[in-house]
Design a protein around this motif. Structure first.
Motif, PDB file in Angstrom:
ATOM      1  N   ASP A 131      83.358  65.495  71.195  1.00  0.00           N
ATOM      2  CA  ASP A 131      84.126  64.330  71.639  1.00  0.00           C
ATOM      3  C   ASP A 131      83.278  63.065  71.593  1.00  0.00           C
ATOM      4  O   ASP A 131      83.751  61.986  71.214  1.00  0.00           O
ATOM      5  CB  ASP A 131      84.647  64.547  73.063  1.00  0.00           C
ATOM      6  CG  ASP A 131      85.706  65.627  73.138  1.00  0.00           C
ATOM      7  OD1 ASP A 131      86.268  65.965  72.076  1.00  0.00           O
ATOM      8  OD2 ASP A 131      85.945  66.147  74.256  1.00  0.00           O
ATOM      9  N   ALA A 164      82.755  62.022  67.990  1.00  0.00           N
ATOM     10  CA  ALA A 164      83.982  61.490  67.398  1.00  0.00           C
ATOM     11  C   ALA A 164      84.259  60.079  67.897  1.00  0.00           C
ATOM     12  O   ALA A 164      84.771  59.235  67.132  1.00  0.00           O
ATOM     13  CB  ALA A 164      85.157  62.403  67.751  1.00  0.00           C
ATOM     14  N   ALA A 165      83.957  59.791  69.136  1.00  0.00           N
ATOM     15  CA  ALA A 165      84.181  58.461  69.708  1.00  0.00           C
ATOM     16  C   ALA A 165      83.019  58.100  70.619  1.00  0.00           C
ATOM     17  O   ALA A 165      83.117  58.198  71.850  1.00  0.00           O
ATOM     18  CB  ALA A 165      85.499  58.415  70.467  1.00  0.00           C
ATOM     19  N   PRO A 166      81.885  57.686  70.021  1.00  0.00           N
ATOM     20  CA  PRO A 166      80.701  57.356  70.829  1.00  0.00           C
ATOM     21  C   PRO A 166      80.993  56.227  71.813  1.00  0.00           C
ATOM     22  O   PRO A 166      81.719  55.287  71.494  1.00  0.00           O
ATOM     23  CB  PRO A 166      79.672  56.916  69.774  1.00  0.00           C
ATOM     24  CG  PRO A 166      80.154  57.500  68.488  1.00  0.00           C
ATOM     25  CD  PRO A 166      81.656  57.496  68.576  1.00  0.00           C
ATOM     26  N   GLY A 167      80.433  56.338  72.976  1.00  0.00           N
ATOM     27  CA  GLY A 167      80.605  55.326  74.007  1.00  0.00           C
ATOM     28  C   GLY A 167      79.996  55.792  75.319  1.00  0.00           C
ATOM     29  O   GLY A 167      79.619  56.966  75.474  1.00  0.00           O
ATOM     30  N   ALA A 199      82.035  58.669  77.137  1.00  0.00           N
ATOM     31  CA  ALA A 199      81.875  59.964  76.483  1.00  0.00           C
ATOM     32  C   ALA A 199      80.481  60.534  76.724  1.00  0.00           C
ATOM     33  O   ALA A 199      80.305  61.744  76.930  1.00  0.00           O
ATOM     34  CB  ALA A 199      82.149  59.821  74.986  1.00  0.00           C
TER      35      ALA A 199
END
Length: 446
Positions: free
Chosen positions: A145, A148-151, A154
């Motif tokens: 996860d 797929a959507a670094p931040g 996450a």
């Protein structure tokens, strides 16, 4: 030098057997030396009753160090010689008496870090391994996860459970456990006071000192764990010796490790109070002479003479902190003086001695620099001398009501109270030039 007076007594009615108190505030090593020079000037100004013959002494921090000896009968001139090593009665106060490294504190903290590194951190690492092996699929899913959507959110989902599992059985110790509580050890100050008191036949006990000399000595400190002020004296807390009380009172936070005395740990008295003139009043003082060497600096050139002059911030963090500490100390002092002025139970008088607010020479001295003690003492002497000379009539009027005779002529000569080796001629001339520009201000409050 600035002299402020709070007059509440009827000076036309002489008192019978008035009690006179000397209150000495803190100031670290340069402030203490400045104060010592000023006390010498005051001592010479008084004709029929010397500083060592007062009734009550209140000392805080560096003032506690000086008060312990002056209350015992040692003249301030002799103490100044002790700073230089020329006294035959007072031992030389050496560099390492002030800067004695607290090797034991560093050793204890290092041993604690080593012990935790051997016992705690391997356990935490084992917790990480258990988490990865027991929750492999969940960990893999959270990682996917994140990729797929670094931040930040996450990433927190990945790290949070990992840290929680790792610390479930063995929490991370507080990092403060490894940081020393101070850099230096002020037990050498306690030893210096104790040895010199004994060698001069002065009791190292508050009650014995009061019985033998008929004077009251009070030394204040701050209890580290309660944040309450502590008063040591013959009719206050007398469970510690005078030298131990001085050690407690001089424990500058961060600089010295809080000394543990009879089961309690202490901080510098200035953490709670600046001068504590009210303590002298509550102990029966009629005339209070208070001396505060720390005063904030008025950068007059910037605001009155040259708006483009350098700001204090240009001289770095040390100067900024110096100004901040002085400002806090003086605001507390003035609040205490105002309370004393408004207190109906106080019908005496107070004389407050401070440096002028534009004394750049003294402000620039590092408060913790032992090598500045000679310059500071000489500057303190000349500052108080000029203040007494220029405000002689008003000061004499107050002192005369208490039977104190003054001798302005004793201050006429430009006495160098510091040995020549301790004060370079260039520095001495510079100090004189600065002092000549500073005319003391006197404030009369009634």
């Amino acid at each position: 030098m600035s002299i402020s007076i709070v007059q509440k007594s009827d000076l036309a009615r002489p008192r019978r057997n008035p009690k006179i108190a000397l209150v000495l505030a803190g100031g670290a090593i340069s402030g203490g030396s400045f104060k010592l020079g000023g006390v010498i000037a005051l001592n010479r100004f008084l004709k029929n009753r010397k500083i060592t013959d007062f009734d009550i002494y209140v000392g805080l921090s560096a003032g506690a160090f000086l008060s312990a000896f002056i209350a015992g009968g040692l003249s301030p001139e002799e103490l100044l010689k002790g700073l230089d090593g020329t006294s035959k009665r007072v031992r030389h106060f050496k560099f390492y008496d002030f800067y004695w490294p607290d090797v034991g504190e560093f050793g204890r903290r290092g041993a604690r870090l080593l012990r935790d590194a051997i016992t705690v951190w391997p356990s935490i690492a084992a917790g990480v391994v258990r988490h990865l092996s027991g929750s492999r699929e969940a960990f893999r899913r959270r990682m996917m996860d994140f990729l797929a959507a670094p931040g930040y959110t996450a990433l927190e989902q990945v790290i949070g459970p990992l840290v929680a599992d790792a610390l479930r059985e063995t929490p991370i110790p507080h990092v403060g456990r490894y940081i020393p509580a101070g850099i230096f050890d002020n037990s050498r100050i306690e030893q210096y006071v104790r040895v010199n008191l004994v060698e001069n036949g002065i009791p190292n006990d508050f009650r014995m000192l009061q019985r033998e000399r008929g004077i009251s000595l009070y030394i204040t400190a701050t209890n580290l764990n309660t944040a309450r002020g502590v008063v040591f004296g013959h009719d206050a807390d007398h469970t510690v010796s005078i030298s131990e009380a001085v050690q407690a009172s001089t424990a500058i936070p961060g600089f010295y490790t809080p000394p543990k005395i009879r089961g309690e740990e202490y901080l510098d008295a200035s953490v709670r109070k600046t001068a504590n003139a009210s303590l002298a009043m509550h102990k029966g003082a009629d005339l209070i002479i208070a001396y505060n060497p720390f005063r904030p600096f008025m950068n007059r050139n910037r605001y009155q003479l040259n708006p483009t002059a350098a700001s204090l911030s240009d001289f770095g963090m040390g100067t900024v902190l110096n100004q901040a500490v002085r400002s806090l100390a003086q605001s507390r002092l003035y609040l205490g003086i105002e309370k004393l002025r408004l207190d109906p139970s106080f019908r005496g008088d107070l004389i407050l001695i401070e440096p002028t607010e534009t004394d750049a020479e003294f402000f620039s001295l590092n408060p913790l620099a032992v090598w500045n003690r000679g310059v500071a003492a000489r500057h303190g002497y000349n500052s108080v001398r000029r203040a007494l000379e220029q405000n002689c009539a008003e000061v004499q009027r107050i002192l005369a009501a208490y039977g104190l005779e003054c001798d302005p002529g004793a201050l006429a000569a430009d006495v160098d109270v510091t040995p020549k080796a301790a004060v370079p001629d260039t520095g001495a001339r510079k100090a004189d030039e600065v002092e000549a520009r500073e005319r003391p201000r006197l404030t009369l409050v009634k």
